[in-house]
Design a protein around this motif. Structure first.
Motif, mmCIF file in Angstrom:
data_model
loop_
_atom_site.group_PDB
_atom_site.id
_atom_site.type_symbol
_atom_site.label_atom_id
_atom_site.label_comp_id
_atom_site.label_asym_id
_atom_site.label_seq_id
_atom_site.Cartn_x
_atom_site.Cartn_y
_atom_site.Cartn_z
ATOM 1 N N ARG A 1 0.800 -1.239 -0.102
ATOM 2 C CA ARG A 1 -0.112 -0.009 0.073
ATOM 3 C C ARG A 1 1.063 1.816 0.263
ATOM 4 O O ARG A 1 1.480 1.462 0.707
ATOM 5 N N PRO A 2 0.631 2.200 -0.824
ATOM 6 C CA PRO A 2 1.758 3.175 -1.246
ATOM 7 C C PRO A 2 1.271 3.988 0.656
ATOM 8 O O PRO A 2 0.095 3.993 0.913
ATOM 9 N N PRO A 3 2.578 4.471 0.948
ATOM 10 C CA PRO A 3 2.719 5.125 2.207
ATOM 11 C C PRO A 3 1.424 6.387 2.501
ATOM 12 O O PRO A 3 0.478 6.767 3.264
ATOM 13 N N SER A 4 0.938 7.057 1.102
ATOM 14 C CA SER A 4 0.091 8.228 1.713
ATOM 15 C C SER A 4 -1.408 7.961 1.751
ATOM 16 O O SER A 4 -2.409 8.536 1.747
ATOM 17 N N LEU A 5 -1.594 6.549 0.965
ATOM 18 C CA LEU A 5 -2.808 5.991 1.386
ATOM 19 C C LEU A 5 -3.349 5.656 2.849
ATOM 20 O O LEU A 5 -2.671 4.569 2.923
ATOM 21 N N HIS A 6 -4.592 5.826 2.565
ATOM 22 C CA HIS A 6 -4.677 5.944 4.014
ATOM 23 C C HIS A 6 -5.395 3.931 4.618
ATOM 24 O O HIS A 6 -5.971 3.670 3.140
ATOM 25 N N ASN A 7 -4.792 3.622 5.517
ATOM 26 C CA ASN A 7 -4.917 1.816 5.109
ATOM 27 C C ASN A 7 -6.627 1.836 5.164
ATOM 28 O O ASN A 7 -7.143 1.200 4.454
ATOM 29 N N LEU A 8 -7.996 2.613 5.560
ATOM 30 C CA LEU A 8 -8.833 2.052 5.184
ATOM 31 C C LEU A 8 -9.030 2.495 3.645
ATOM 32 O O LEU A 8 -10.211 1.638 2.825
ATOM 33 N N MET A 9 -8.758 3.475 3.216
ATOM 34 C CA MET A 9 -8.889 3.921 1.494
ATOM 35 C C MET A 9 -8.611 2.990 1.362
ATOM 36 O O MET A 9 -8.820 2.147 0.151
ATOM 37 N N GLY A 10 -7.525 2.360 1.214
ATOM 38 C CA GLY A 10 -7.015 1.097 -0.007
ATOM 39 C C GLY A 10 -7.616 0.145 0.579
ATOM 40 O O GLY A 10 -8.553 -1.369 -0.240
ATOM 41 N N ALA B 1 -11.446 8.174 -3.658
ATOM 42 C CA ALA B 1 -12.428 9.482 -3.647
ATOM 43 C C ALA B 1 -13.649 10.000 -2.368
ATOM 44 O O ALA B 1 -13.300 11.238 -1.559
ATOM 45 N N ALA B 2 -14.794 9.501 -3.678
ATOM 46 C CA ALA B 2 -15.726 10.171 -2.936
ATOM 47 C C ALA B 2 -16.210 10.219 -1.458
ATOM 48 O O ALA B 2 -16.268 10.888 -0.689
ATOM 49 N N GLN B 3 -15.837 8.941 -1.616
ATOM 50 C CA GLN B 3 -15.817 8.059 -0.018
ATOM 51 C C GLN B 3 -14.486 8.992 0.827
ATOM 52 O O GLN B 3 -15.264 9.628 2.086
ATOM 53 N N ALA B 4 -13.599 8.889 1.047
ATOM 54 C CA ALA B 4 -12.950 9.553 1.562
ATOM 55 C C ALA B 4 -13.265 11.328 1.117
ATOM 56 O O ALA B 4 -12.724 12.104 2.506
ATOM 57 N N ASP B 5 -13.724 12.195 0.622
ATOM 58 C CA ASP B 5 -14.146 13.258 0.667
ATOM 59 C C ASP B 5 -15.296 13.905 1.396
ATOM 60 O O ASP B 5 -15.597 14.704 2.334
ATOM 61 N N SER B 6 -16.157 12.625 1.985
ATOM 62 C CA SER B 6 -17.068 12.693 2.285
ATOM 63 C C SER B 6 -16.816 12.927 4.169
ATOM 64 O O SER B 6 -17.268 12.911 4.805
ATOM 65 N N ALA B 7 -16.032 12.855 4.081
ATOM 66 C CA ALA B 7 -15.216 12.488 5.527
ATOM 67 C C ALA B 7 -14.405 14.272 5.809
ATOM 68 O O ALA B 7 -14.178 14.523 7.029
ATOM 69 N N GLY B 8 -13.290 14.063 4.467
ATOM 70 C CA GLY B 8 -12.453 14.738 5.188
ATOM 71 C C GLY B 8 -11.177 14.738 4.879
ATOM 72 O O GLY B 8 -11.077 13.079 5.492
ATOM 73 N N GLU B 9 -10.376 15.656 4.184
ATOM 74 C CA GLU B 9 -9.093 15.599 3.933
ATOM 75 C C GLU B 9 -8.747 15.028 4.902
ATOM 76 O O GLU B 9 -7.741 14.200 4.863
ATOM 77 N N TRP B 10 -9.093 16.032 5.944
ATOM 78 C CA TRP B 10 -8.543 15.749 7.850
ATOM 79 C C TRP B 10 -7.759 14.457 7.842
ATOM 80 O O TRP B 10 -6.963 13.992 8.901
ATOM 81 N N THR C 1 -5.376 9.586 -4.221
ATOM 82 C CA THR C 1 -4.675 10.494 -5.576
ATOM 83 C C THR C 1 -5.036 9.151 -6.570
ATOM 84 O O THR C 1 -4.889 7.892 -6.410
ATOM 85 N N PRO C 2 -5.108 9.599 -8.169
ATOM 86 C CA PRO C 2 -5.401 8.696 -8.544
ATOM 87 C C PRO C 2 -3.958 7.373 -8.544
ATOM 88 O O PRO C 2 -4.189 6.375 -9.239
ATOM 89 N N GLU C 3 -2.540 7.866 -8.245
ATOM 90 C CA GLU C 3 -0.956 7.250 -8.696
ATOM 91 C C GLU C 3 -1.229 5.907 -7.571
ATOM 92 O O GLU C 3 -1.083 5.202 -8.125
ATOM 93 N N ASP C 4 -1.904 6.795 -6.067
ATOM 94 C CA ASP C 4 -2.081 5.590 -5.085
ATOM 95 C C ASP C 4 -3.083 5.105 -5.598
ATOM 96 O O ASP C 4 -2.441 3.239 -5.209
ATOM 97 N N VAL C 5 -4.064 4.730 -6.131
ATOM 98 C CA VAL C 5 -4.947 4.017 -6.265
ATOM 99 C C VAL C 5 -4.536 2.701 -7.493
ATOM 100 O O VAL C 5 -4.404 1.651 -7.150
ATOM 101 N N SER C 6 -3.753 3.490 -8.236
ATOM 102 C CA SER C 6 -3.255 2.351 -9.238
ATOM 103 C C SER C 6 -2.090 1.683 -8.635
ATOM 104 O O SER C 6 -1.813 0.350 -9.278
#
Length: 79
Positions: free
Chosen positions: A13-22, A43-52, A58-63
């Motif tokens: 998992r890319p380090p910048s991608l939150h565990n739950l988002m992965g 990204a929509a799921q993450a945005d609903s809670a907030g970037e904080w 990012t597309p690169e992390d998901v890819s």
């Protein structure tokens, strides 16, 4: 199931991608969704809670995560 449990440790998992988002990105994988579809959903799921809370998706992390899952044998991607 045993094969999945053994191979999931190989997914990087890319380090910048939150565990739950992965985790959610892998849950969105099916025969009809593209990498872009999966990125948009996560990204929509993450945005609903907030970037904080979940960080920036990012597309690169998901890819990178999905490519790693393919290499580990967790998922398959059609050509």
């Amino acid at each position: 199931m045993a094969g999945f449990l053994e191979r999931r440790e190989k997914v990087k998992r890319p380090p910048s991608l939150h565990n739950l988002m992965g985790y959610e990105a892998l849950n969105f994988v099916d025969a009809t969704r593209s990498y872009l579809d999966i990125f948009r959903a996560v990204a929509a799921q993450a945005d609903s809670a907030g970037e904080w809370y979940y960080g920036r998706v990012t597309p690169e992390d998901v890819s990178a995560l999905l490519d790693s899952a393919v290499e580990a044998g967790i998922i398959q991607v059609g050509k």
